[in-house]
Enzyme design. Structure first.
Site, mmCIF file in Angstrom:
data_model
loop_
_atom_site.group_PDB
_atom_site.id
_atom_site.type_symbol
_atom_site.label_atom_id
_atom_site.label_comp_id
_atom_site.label_asym_id
_atom_site.label_seq_id
_atom_site.Cartn_x
_atom_site.Cartn_y
_atom_site.Cartn_z
ATOM 1 N N LYS A 207 12.332 46.758 -3.390
ATOM 2 C CA LYS A 207 11.348 46.330 -4.387
ATOM 3 C C LYS A 207 10.182 45.656 -3.672
ATOM 4 O O LYS A 207 10.265 44.517 -3.238
ATOM 5 C CB LYS A 207 11.938 45.356 -5.401
ATOM 6 C CG LYS A 207 11.001 45.194 -6.602
ATOM 7 C CD LYS A 207 11.184 43.909 -7.371
ATOM 8 C CE LYS A 207 10.481 42.733 -6.765
ATOM 9 N NZ LYS A 207 8.991 42.836 -6.690
ATOM 10 N N GLU A 282 13.701 35.592 5.322
ATOM 11 C CA GLU A 282 12.557 35.282 6.180
ATOM 12 C C GLU A 282 11.548 34.612 5.266
ATOM 13 O O GLU A 282 10.937 35.261 4.423
ATOM 14 C CB GLU A 282 12.044 36.576 6.799
ATOM 15 C CG GLU A 282 11.345 36.338 8.110
ATOM 16 C CD GLU A 282 9.877 36.122 7.888
ATOM 17 O OE1 GLU A 282 9.500 34.945 7.629
ATOM 18 O OE2 GLU A 282 9.137 37.097 7.957
ATOM 19 N N CYS A 316 3.390 34.466 7.491
ATOM 20 C CA CYS A 316 4.448 33.452 7.478
ATOM 21 C C CYS A 316 4.445 32.604 8.740
ATOM 22 O O CYS A 316 4.804 31.451 8.701
ATOM 23 C CB CYS A 316 5.795 34.117 7.264
ATOM 24 S SG CYS A 316 6.033 35.541 8.316
ATOM 25 N N GLU A 413 3.285 25.146 2.767
ATOM 26 C CA GLU A 413 2.699 26.403 3.221
ATOM 27 C C GLU A 413 1.567 26.786 2.269
ATOM 28 O O GLU A 413 1.792 26.952 1.073
ATOM 29 C CB GLU A 413 3.755 27.508 3.229
ATOM 30 C CG GLU A 413 3.213 28.820 3.737
ATOM 31 C CD GLU A 413 4.263 29.912 3.810
ATOM 32 O OE1 GLU A 413 4.943 30.163 2.803
ATOM 33 O OE2 GLU A 413 4.403 30.513 4.889
#
Ligand code: NAI
Ligand code: MG
Length: 509
Positions: A207, A282, A316, A413
């Protein structure tokens, strides 16, 4: 100079610049790939995919719900339990994977352009990280198909004196993998999930992120041509809260491979707890860059600037926190600001664009909200700080100084082109600040003193430490995070280990 609202005449993509292959693909009403068939959602519902330079709809894709996920997982289960794929000779799987790589390479221009229009990143960027790297990874992992092996043992078994035994381990495919991927490197992230699934003889439901589903669907159109049996790779499009949630809860899934936010990572770990599904996560990062007084400014300034501004900071492992020794703080930060101000913002498809918009208006609002929060808490806006057009999802490359380590802009983040810069006085101070985060994906050291570098590496809490570089990933080299940045590793042999289960065999001989 940064573009501002005043000097921007045309920040929207000119879609007439697309190659015929991309132009023909885009406006279609797309279908999912389930059990080798082009499939609509059971409800018939679709949702819009947009070009973030303009906010305009460029395509529609099916909106999968739990019922569609069930169909897809069942197809993957059948393909795993009774289909040919897990039973094929490894060299036959290798051949199919190599063919897939060739087909992706053949269609590289179309893939790069589709990705660029959908994700807002330039065509060369999409070409490098979504297409060329994916071609390489399929080939790299194709090689692993024939090299998966266990070990042999000569057990002593002290409680059965006089008897002899022989033991060995097999590495068997983990089963049906649910892969959920993000929008920052859409096809690249999808292939990071697909390649080890194929090499190990697993099957999967993929997905892609709802913002960027197009290249995954375009990839789905290559599967049959490459000779992949139906049901091995199923591709569904839908939202995280519905399709994604149904996928992680599904009892027919053996392993979840996820890249995305730490928040969803927590949900996956919780969902997996009830059935003890395997999972690799991750997740986010807030990677520190430590610049020592002996660092070479000619490498350090462009290197640290690209570490945060590359891929618009939607990365990331972006180097989002800059720690510079006080003696050289002003000169390094000034260099980074100059670099930022030289970045040309513009539509993704235009050849002279360095940086396109963020992936979506929502992400732009999120990033600008962080910048505002930092400034309201006392951070100094050294450059950037604004969006650039009324409709496009642009954010100027931004540097914040005078930050405190407890500010949101330092701790969370942002996933946008926003750097926070802080001076340090000595090495202990640098290490303490670098590690003072819940994240642990990457870190980089910029220095010439090799002994110091070696002494610093073990002290940094990060899955990857770079030295005089940042964001360099290779398909053979494991990648992943510690702390809240994730569990497990992708790439290299580690990816094979995470897609296989060990079976131990012991026989009396
Ligand atoms: P997200 O984690 O919500 O989305 C990533 C993927 O997870 C998408 O495919 C989405 O459909 C799926 N997803 C979302 N909710 C789900 C659920 N409840 N169950 C199962 N799947 C679900 O990330 P989002 O909201 O797009 O971005 C928010 C922030 O997350 C970003 O600003 C960034 O900080 C971080 N992020 C980190 C990424 C990374 O590479 N580590 C990638 C994307 C986002
Ligand atoms: Mg989300």
């Amino acid at each position: 100079m940064n573009s501002t609202a005043a000097d921007i005449s045309a920040m929207e993509n000119d879609l007439s610049a697309l190659s015929p292959a991309a132009a023909n693909f885009l406006p279609k009403r797309h279908k999912m790939i389930i059990d080798g068939q082009a499939t609509d959602a059971a409800t018939g519902e679709t949702f819009a995919v947009v070009d973030p330079t303009s906010g305009q709809e460029i395509a529609r894709v099916p909106q999968a719900e739990a019922v569609d996920i069930d169909t897809a997982v069942n197809a993957a289960r059948r393909a795993f339990e009774s289909g040919p794929w897990p039973r094929m000779k490894p060299s036959e799987r290798e051949r199919v994977m190599l063919k897939l790589a060739d087909l992706l390479e053949r269609d590289a221009v179309a893939f790069s352009e589709i990705e660029s229009v959908n994700s807002g990143r330039t065509v060369p960027n999409a070409r490098a990280f979504d297409v060329d790297l994916s071609v390489d990874y399929l080939r790299y992992m194709a090689g692993w198909a024939t090299k998966i092996r266990g070990e042999t043992f000569s057990p002593s078994v002290p409680y059965v004196p006089g008897a002899n035994f022989f033991s060995y381990t097999l590495r068997e495919p983990v089963g049906v993998v649910a892969a959920i991927t993000p929008w920052n490197v859409p096809l690249g992230q999808a292939i990071w999930k697909v390649a080890p699934v194929l090499a190990t003889g697993c099957t999967m439901v993929l997905k892609p992120a709802e913002q960027t589903p197009l290249t995954a669907l375009r990839f789905g159109a290559l599967l049959e041509e490459a000779g992949l049996p139906p049901g091995v790779v199923n591709i569904v499009t839908g939202f995280g809260e519905t399709a994604g949630a149904a996928l992680i809860e599904h009892p027919g899934v053996d392993k979840i491979a996820f890249t995305g936010s730490t928040q969803v990572g927590h949900m996956i770990a919780a969902a997996a707890a009830t059935t003890l599904k395997r999972y690799t996560l991750e997740l986010g990062g807030k990677s520190a860059m430590i610049v020592m007084p002996d660092a070479d400014p000619e490498i350090t300034i462009p290197g640290t600037a690209m570490a945060i501004f590359g891929n618009h900071g939607q990365n990331c492992c972006a180097g989002s926190r800059l720690y510079v020794h006080r003696d050289i703080f002003d000169s390094i930060v000034e260099g980074v600001i100059n670099f930022a101000e030289g970045i040309r913002l513009g539509p993704a498809l235009r050849a002279d664009t360095d940086m396109g918009p963020l992936v979506s208006w929502k992400q732009r609002e999120r990033v600008l909200g962080y910048i505002e929060s930092g400034v309201s808490e006392g951070a100094e806006l050294l450059t950037g700080g604004h969006g650039a057009t009324e409709h496009g999802a642009y954010v100027q490359p931004t540097v914040l100084g005078n930050v405190r380590q407890d500010m949101q802009v330092v701790q969370e983040e942002i996933f946008g082109p926003v750097l926070v810069a802080t001076p340090f006085d000595d090495l202990d101070d640098a290490v303490r600040q670098a590690n003072a985060t819940k994240y642990g994906l990457g870190a980089s050291i910029w220095a010439r003193d090799v002994q110091l570098v070696h002494s610093l590496i073990p002290r940094l809490q990060a899955g990857t430490v770079w030295v005089n570089t940042h964001n360099i990933l290779d398909l053979a080299v494991p990648f992943g995070g510690v702390k809240s940045s994730g569990i497990g590793r992708e790439l290299g042999e580690e990816a094979i280990r995470h897609h296989t289960e060990l079976k131990t065999v012991t026989m009396a001989i």
